[in-house]
Motif scaffolding. Structure first.
Motif, PDB file in Angstrom:
ATOM      1  N   ARG A 254       0.848  -1.197   0.000  1.00 18.68           N
ATOM      2  CA  ARG A 254       0.000   0.000   0.000  1.00 18.68           C
ATOM      3  C   ARG A 254       0.882   1.245   0.000  1.00 18.68           C
ATOM      4  O   ARG A 254       2.092   1.156   0.108  1.00 18.68           O
ATOM      5  N   ARG A 255       0.251   2.404  -0.103  1.00 17.89           N
ATOM      6  CA  ARG A 255       1.012   3.637  -0.083  1.00 17.89           C
ATOM      7  C   ARG A 255       0.189   4.744   0.558  1.00 17.89           C
ATOM      8  O   ARG A 255      -1.051   4.673   0.586  1.00 17.89           O
ATOM      9  N   VAL A 256       0.867   5.746   1.071  1.00 16.71           N
ATOM     10  CA  VAL A 256       0.202   6.939   1.592  1.00 16.71           C
ATOM     11  C   VAL A 256       0.862   8.162   0.978  1.00 16.71           C
ATOM     12  O   VAL A 256       2.086   8.229   0.850  1.00 16.71           O
ATOM     13  N   ASP A 257       0.034   9.112   0.563  1.00 20.57           N
ATOM     14  CA  ASP A 257       0.520  10.377   0.029  1.00 20.57           C
ATOM     15  C   ASP A 257      -0.630  11.378   0.129  1.00 20.57           C
ATOM     16  O   ASP A 257      -1.655  11.104   0.783  1.00 20.57           O
ATOM     17  N   GLU A 258      -0.492  12.524  -0.508  1.00 21.89           N
ATOM     18  CA  GLU A 258      -1.525  13.549  -0.407  1.00 21.89           C
ATOM     19  C   GLU A 258      -2.856  13.080  -0.987  1.00 21.89           C
ATOM     20  O   GLU A 258      -3.919  13.458  -0.500  1.00 21.89           O
ATOM     21  N   SER A 259      -2.816  12.257  -2.019  1.00 18.28           N
ATOM     22  CA  SER A 259      -4.052  11.780  -2.630  1.00 18.28           C
ATOM     23  C   SER A 259      -4.690  10.637  -1.844  1.00 18.28           C
ATOM     24  O   SER A 259      -5.891  10.403  -1.940  1.00 18.28           O
ATOM     25  N   ASN A 260      -3.898   9.924  -1.057  1.00 17.01           N
ATOM     26  CA  ASN A 260      -4.399   8.832  -0.223  1.00 17.01           C
ATOM     27  C   ASN A 260      -3.734   8.944   1.146  1.00 17.01           C
ATOM     28  O   ASN A 260      -2.772   8.245   1.437  1.00 17.01           O
ATOM     29  N   PRO A 261      -4.250   9.847   2.001  1.00 19.47           N
ATOM     30  CA  PRO A 261      -3.497  10.244   3.198  1.00 19.47           C
ATOM     31  C   PRO A 261      -3.654   9.338   4.419  1.00 19.47           C
ATOM     32  O   PRO A 261      -3.161   9.687   5.483  1.00 19.47           O
TER      33      PRO A 261
ATOM     34  N   CYS B 139      -4.089   5.005   6.018  1.00 23.99           N
ATOM     35  CA  CYS B 139      -3.893   3.586   5.693  1.00 23.99           C
ATOM     36  C   CYS B 139      -4.022   2.733   6.943  1.00 23.99           C
ATOM     37  O   CYS B 139      -3.613   3.140   8.033  1.00 23.99           O
ATOM     38  N   ASP B 140      -4.608   1.556   6.790  1.00 21.73           N
ATOM     39  CA  ASP B 140      -4.609   0.501   7.808  1.00 21.73           C
ATOM     40  C   ASP B 140      -3.679  -0.593   7.331  1.00 21.73           C
ATOM     41  O   ASP B 140      -3.663  -0.928   6.141  1.00 21.73           O
ATOM     42  N   ALA B 141      -2.933  -1.155   8.249  1.00 22.89           N
ATOM     43  CA  ALA B 141      -2.010  -2.228   7.866  1.00 22.89           C
ATOM     44  C   ALA B 141      -1.743  -3.110   9.078  1.00 22.89           C
ATOM     45  O   ALA B 141      -2.208  -2.832  10.188  1.00 22.89           O
ATOM     46  N   ARG B 142      -1.003  -4.175   8.856  1.00 21.24           N
ATOM     47  CA  ARG B 142      -0.605  -5.076   9.933  1.00 21.24           C
ATOM     48  C   ARG B 142       0.900  -5.232   9.887  1.00 21.24           C
ATOM     49  O   ARG B 142       1.469  -5.499   8.829  1.00 21.24           O
ATOM     50  N   LEU B 143       1.543  -5.034  11.036  1.00 23.74           N
ATOM     51  CA  LEU B 143       2.992  -5.186  11.100  1.00 23.74           C
ATOM     52  C   LEU B 143       3.368  -6.661  11.019  1.00 23.74           C
ATOM     53  O   LEU B 143       2.519  -7.549  11.139  1.00 23.74           O
ATOM     54  N   ALA B 144       4.654  -6.921  10.844  1.00 24.00           N
ATOM     55  CA  ALA B 144       5.129  -8.297  10.692  1.00 24.00           C
ATOM     56  C   ALA B 144       4.801  -9.150  11.908  1.00 24.00           C
ATOM     57  O   ALA B 144       4.577 -10.362  11.783  1.00 24.00           O
TER      58      ALA B 144
ATOM     59  N   CYS C 151      -2.359   4.958  10.118  1.00 25.71           N
ATOM     60  CA  CYS C 151      -1.654   6.232   9.986  1.00 25.71           C
ATOM     61  C   CYS C 151      -2.474   7.217   9.182  1.00 25.71           C
ATOM     62  O   CYS C 151      -3.343   6.838   8.391  1.00 25.71           O
ATOM     63  N   MET C 152      -2.190   8.507   9.407  1.00 28.16           N
ATOM     64  CA  MET C 152      -2.773   9.585   8.626  1.00 28.16           C
ATOM     65  C   MET C 152      -1.705  10.660   8.469  1.00 28.16           C
ATOM     66  O   MET C 152      -1.075  11.054   9.459  1.00 28.16           O
ATOM     67  N   VAL C 153      -1.457  11.084   7.255  1.00 27.82           N
ATOM     68  CA  VAL C 153      -0.348  11.993   6.980  1.00 27.82           C
ATOM     69  C   VAL C 153      -0.872  13.346   6.514  1.00 27.82           C
ATOM     70  O   VAL C 153      -2.047  13.485   6.149  1.00 27.82           O
ATOM     71  N   PRO C 154      -0.002  14.393   6.528  1.00 21.42           N
ATOM     72  CA  PRO C 154      -0.407  15.706   6.038  1.00 21.42           C
ATOM     73  C   PRO C 154      -0.836  15.623   4.567  1.00 21.42           C
ATOM     74  O   PRO C 154      -0.391  14.737   3.842  1.00 21.42           O
ATOM     75  N   PRO C 155      -1.730  16.506   4.106  1.00 24.47           N
ATOM     76  CA  PRO C 155      -2.259  17.676   4.822  1.00 24.47           C
ATOM     77  C   PRO C 155      -3.424  17.389   5.735  1.00 24.47           C
ATOM     78  O   PRO C 155      -3.876  18.281   6.441  1.00 24.47           O
TER      79      PRO C 155
ATOM     80  N   GLU D  67      -9.425 -11.906   5.899  1.00 26.48           N
ATOM     81  CA  GLU D  67      -9.139 -10.491   6.173  1.00 26.48           C
ATOM     82  C   GLU D  67      -9.598  -9.664   4.981  1.00 26.48           C
ATOM     83  O   GLU D  67      -9.321 -10.019   3.826  1.00 26.48           O
ATOM     84  N   SER D  68     -10.313  -8.572   5.254  1.00 26.97           N
ATOM     85  CA  SER D  68     -10.786  -7.707   4.175  1.00 26.97           C
ATOM     86  C   SER D  68      -9.610  -6.972   3.539  1.00 26.97           C
ATOM     87  O   SER D  68      -8.507  -6.936   4.092  1.00 26.97           O
ATOM     88  N   ARG D  69      -9.854  -6.361   2.380  1.00 29.44           N
ATOM     89  CA  ARG D  69      -8.791  -5.681   1.649  1.00 29.44           C
ATOM     90  C   ARG D  69      -9.326  -4.384   1.059  1.00 29.44           C
ATOM     91  O   ARG D  69     -10.402  -4.364   0.453  1.00 29.44           O
ATOM     92  N   PRO D  70      -8.595  -3.277   1.206  1.00 26.53           N
ATOM     93  CA  PRO D  70      -9.055  -2.003   0.633  1.00 26.53           C
ATOM     94  C   PRO D  70      -8.827  -1.976  -0.867  1.00 26.53           C
ATOM     95  O   PRO D  70      -8.080  -2.803  -1.408  1.00 26.53           O
ATOM     96  N   PRO D  71      -9.417  -1.021  -1.571  1.00 33.26           N
ATOM     97  CA  PRO D  71      -9.185  -0.924  -3.017  1.00 33.26           C
ATOM     98  C   PRO D  71      -7.768  -0.485  -3.329  1.00 33.26           C
ATOM     99  O   PRO D  71      -7.085   0.115  -2.498  1.00 33.26           O
TER     100      PRO D  71
END
Length: 483
Positions: A189-196, A198-203, A210-214, A308-312
């Motif tokens: 997955r990725r996070v940036d301004e267009s997709n700020p 994300c849900d994930a699972r650590l190892a 997480c939620m990033v600027p702006p 486990e569900s999966r986002p688009p």
């Protein structure tokens, strides 16, 4: 120096411009700095800072210089290490290589570190290369249950139900974003301004958000709910004071007799822990399917299928919702279905599953009481766009759900099972309920600890005959209240 972890034919980094020999361990106040002054009848005299203030200032400057060194050395490691070979390297060999590269760099920079600072720096560099940087020591600390990052300089941790500010920091927002990107890219997955967000699972199984600027105004926000390696049993929760042995005996009968159970509670109240413990009463001969947004249930049976569900994806395609998983699970011959958390339109399929032969199913919801839990189920049905009269919705809930277990986190950080409530049917257009056990608060100790006790309400279980038919003849004494 040659090593199989160094990039082949990598040119040695150019020596840094000559710098004065620096000792990181000590730093005094800047020359000519103004000192606070006080007035007395003898005139104005400067007041020397206290020993504690001087020590704190030195420690702050030492950490700042170590952080600057770590940033510079991390760049050099990325230039010198053969990253492709790291996957096959042992931890000991990699740490030795990092120590060698660090020693060379410190000599070039004319920086002197004592043994403890050098060891700390090497460990932090290893965490930057192979782990999650400053978060690594917090993830390894088993006494910490939650890690909450409010920007690069404010990292909070939860211990024993209480939040406290840690002394761990990131260099800056760029450093924090690099660690976030490392986490989300590992799960595609990725996070940036267009997709700020994300849900994930650590190892290790920990839940990450997480939620990033702006969108995050003052710096990136990170929440990590740590994965508990040990599987808590009912006896453990009784020992911790979450509920009593009498309540445990009742819950064992309820789960074994395949009552449909909802665990209700607020965020961090222990819903998932309670659901894990209740699952220990499921017979190993049964086929159990679990459905979650982020897989964190630790069921203790041998026949468990996990979904486990999966986002688009970035194109908005490929999403697999909990409802999709639940519909598919109904075709997989389950004896019980356990949904980690019901929060949307999947409630329709969950209630239908409970009503159509999948007795003993369980899920969790966010609610502050059993009655609020019923209202929340009604609201989720309405938000799913199903046009049904309210009475029909309530009738569906009353026939599907048998038991609501309320979990709460009290002000002192302790977690208690504050209520066990049975749903007994319908009276007119209202769902009828009866509370069997409750937690009674009696006061507060001077240190803030809640004083309370668990008590029966005096009401005999609506499912007593069912318990007896399944071989669980509970004594009448467990329903007798303490006077």
């Amino acid at each position: 120096m040659f090593s199989r972890f160094k990039k082949p034919d990598a040119a040695a980094p150019a020596p840094a411009p000559s710098a004065p020999r620096v000792a990181v361990a000590s730093a005094g106040p800047p020359a000519g700095a103004a000192r606070p002054a006080v007035k007395s009848n003898l005139g104005t005299r400067p007041v020397a800072p206290s020993a504690e203030a001087v020590a704190a200032d030195k420690e702050k400057k030492r950490k700042e210089r170590l952080m600057e060194l770590k940033v510079e050395l991390h760049k050099r490691l990325l230039e010198n290490l053969n990253l492709a070979a790291l996957e096959h390297a042992t931890e000991a060999n990699l740490k030795a290589e990092i120590a060698d590269i660090t020693a060379e760099a410190l000599t070039e920079l004319s920086v002197v570190l004592n043994k403890d600072d050098r060891s700390q720096l090497n460990q932090e560099l290893y965490d930057e290369v192979m782990g999650l940087g400053p978060l690594e020591p917090l993830l390894k600390d088993e006494s910490i249950s939650d890690i909450l990052v409010n920007g690069p300089k404010r990292i909070f941790i939860e211990r024993s139900g209480k939040l406290q500010l840690s002394d761990i920091t990131f260099k800056d927002e760029k450093h924090l974003l690099r660690i976030i990107d490392k986490i989300v890219s590992a799960v595609g997955r990725r996070v940036d301004e267009s997709n700020p967000y994300c849900d994930a699972r650590l190892a290790d199984g920990s839940r990450f958000n997480c939620m990033v600027p702006p969108v995050a105004v003052d710096g990136s926000l990170v929440s990590i709910r740590k994965f508990k390696k040990e599987k808590l049993k009912i006896e453990d929760l009784v020992r911790f004071g979450a509920f009593t042995e009498e309540m445990a005996a009742y819950l064992q009968a309820a789960v074994s007799c395949r009552l449909n159970v909802i665990v209700s509670g607020g965020t961090g109240s222990g819903k998932t822990t309670t659901l894990n413990a209740l699952s220990s009463f499921i017979d190993n001969a049964e086929r159990v399917l679990t459905i979650e947004d982020t897989a964190e249930l630790q069921l203790q049976q041998i026949h468990v299928g996990r979904m486990e569900s999966r986002p688009p994806n970035v194109e908005g395609k490929g999403a697999v919702t909990q409802r999709d998983c639940l519909r598919n699970a109904l075709r997989m011959r389950p004896d019980r279905i356990i949904v980690g958390e019901t929060r949307g339109e999947e409630v329709i399929d969950m209630l239908q599953a409970m009503n159509t032969g999948h007795d003993g199913s369980m899920t969790t919801i966010h609610a502050n009481s059993a009655r609020d839990g019923i209202s929340r189920l009604e609201n989720m049905v309405a938000m799913a766009g199903i046009e049904m009269p309210l009475k029909a919705v309530r009738s569906q809930i009353a026939s599907a759900v048998n038991l609501i277990v309320q979990a709460s986190r009290l002000q002192d950080g302790s977690r208690r099972m504050t209520s066990i409530t049975e749903i007994t049917g319908m009276e007119g257009e209202v769902i009828s309920m009866q509370e069997v056990f409750r937690y009674e608060r009696l006061g507060v100790e001077p240190n803030g600890k809640i004083i309370g006790r668990f008590n029966a309400t005096g009401v005999r279980s609506h499912y007593s005959d069912r318990f007896r038919q399944w071989g669980y003849d509970l004594p009448a004494s467990i329903y007798e209240p303490i006077i």
